[in-house]
Scaffold this motif. Structure first.
Motif, short mmCIF file in Angstrom:
data_model
loop_
_atom_site.label_atom_id
_atom_site.label_comp_id
_atom_site.label_asym_id
_atom_site.label_seq_id
_atom_site.Cartn_x
_atom_site.Cartn_y
_atom_site.Cartn_z
N GLU A 73 0.81 -1.21 0.00
CA GLU A 73 0.00 0.00 0.00
C GLU A 73 0.85 1.26 0.00
N ASP A 74 2.07 1.16 0.50
CA ASP A 74 2.99 2.30 0.45
C ASP A 74 4.40 1.76 0.23
N ARG A 113 0.77 4.93 -1.91
CA ARG A 113 1.36 6.00 -1.10
C ARG A 113 2.87 5.89 -1.24
N ILE A 114 3.47 6.87 -1.88
CA ILE A 114 4.90 6.83 -2.15
C ILE A 114 5.64 7.58 -1.05
N ARG A 115 6.58 6.91 -0.41
CA ARG A 115 7.35 7.50 0.68
C ARG A 115 8.59 8.24 0.16
N ARG A 168 15.54 6.17 4.99
CA ARG A 168 15.61 6.70 6.36
C ARG A 168 14.99 8.08 6.47
N SER A 169 14.90 8.81 5.35
CA SER A 169 14.37 10.16 5.40
C SER A 169 12.86 10.20 5.59
N ASN A 170 12.18 9.10 5.26
CA ASN A 170 10.72 9.07 5.39
C ASN A 170 10.28 7.65 5.74
N VAL A 184 7.77 14.24 -2.21
CA VAL A 184 8.40 13.35 -1.23
C VAL A 184 9.90 13.40 -1.46
N PRO A 185 10.71 12.93 -0.51
CA PRO A 185 12.16 12.88 -0.76
C PRO A 185 12.46 12.14 -2.05
N ALA A 186 13.29 12.72 -2.89
CA ALA A 186 13.54 12.13 -4.21
C ALA A 186 14.97 12.39 -4.65
#
Length: 219
Positions: A44-45, A68-70, A216-218, A162-164
């Motif tokens: 789901e993520d 849901r992309i972290r 680790r960032s999200n 999101v962090p990328a």
């Protein structure tokens, strides 16, 4: 090389590996197939990592909405410029013998010695078992009309919140590293010196470290 606590799910793109062929008219069709596979596995993520065409699919998936992309890690992604080495794509797809496939596989790396021994034979045997050669040829016609990338995914990258990270080898002979100029300020860009189209093969420790930073960032 990734943290052993990270669950890794590796869906295959339609018409690649053992994945069945799919009628595709645009990159969103591939993204939808990946999304369906992840849903079937109860995902789901996720922290998305995509390479080349898989990078384009990950970008397309980032705007689809269900998952849901972290975080997002794109390695030499498609969709950020029109140019692509179509001779490479065509040669890779049409090759039926190790002798004709090996030179194209060597285009993927800056140093051919980094290619695993026997890779050409492995690719051909897998292609023969799965019957994906014709499907890959159709993908070329649809996604790369007249040898040009038909995908336009710069706006999707601009919209990422999101962090990328985008990773690109400076000696990429498949998708020009110059396309990295399209990476917006909200995304970290890592140019990998003297690396070709597959950094995950050529400098796996660096790639794993950068992916780990995103995870680790999200968490």
């Amino acid at each position: 090389l990734l943290d052993p606590g990270v669950r890794v799910v590796m869906p295959e793109l339609p018409g690649h590996g053992s994945a069945p062929a799919l009628e595709v008219s645009r990159i969103d069709d591939i993204a939808r197939a990946v999304d369906d596979e992840l849903a079937a596995q109860g995902v789901e993520d996720a922290h998305l990592v995509g390479h080349s065409l898989g990078g384009a699919a990950a970008l397309a998936l980032s705007r689809a909405g269900r998952l849901r992309i972290r975080s997002l890690c794109l390695i030499a992604p498609g969709g950020l410029g029109p140019e692509i080495n179509f001779a490479f794509l065509n040669g890779l797809t049409q090759a039926t013998r190790e002798e004709s496939l090996r030179p194209w596989l060597e285009k993927m790396v800056a140093d051919p010695s980094r290619l695993p021994e026997g890779l050409a034979g492995t690719v051909l045997r897998q292609r023969e078992r799965s019957g994906t050669r014709a499907a890959q040829a159709r993908l070329l016609e649809v996604l790369f009309p007249d040898g040009t990338q038909g995908m336009r995914l710069g706006a999707a990258l601009d919209a990422v919140r999101v962090p990328a990270k985008v990773l690109w080898g400076t000696r990429d002979a498949v998708i020009p590293c110059a396309h990295a100029s399209a990476v917006p300020g909200n995304v970290a860009l890592h140019l990998l010196r003297d690396i070709g189209h597959v950094p995950q093969l050529e400098c796996p420790e660096i790639v794993a470290r950068l992916i780990g930073e995103l995870v680790r960032s999200n968490p």
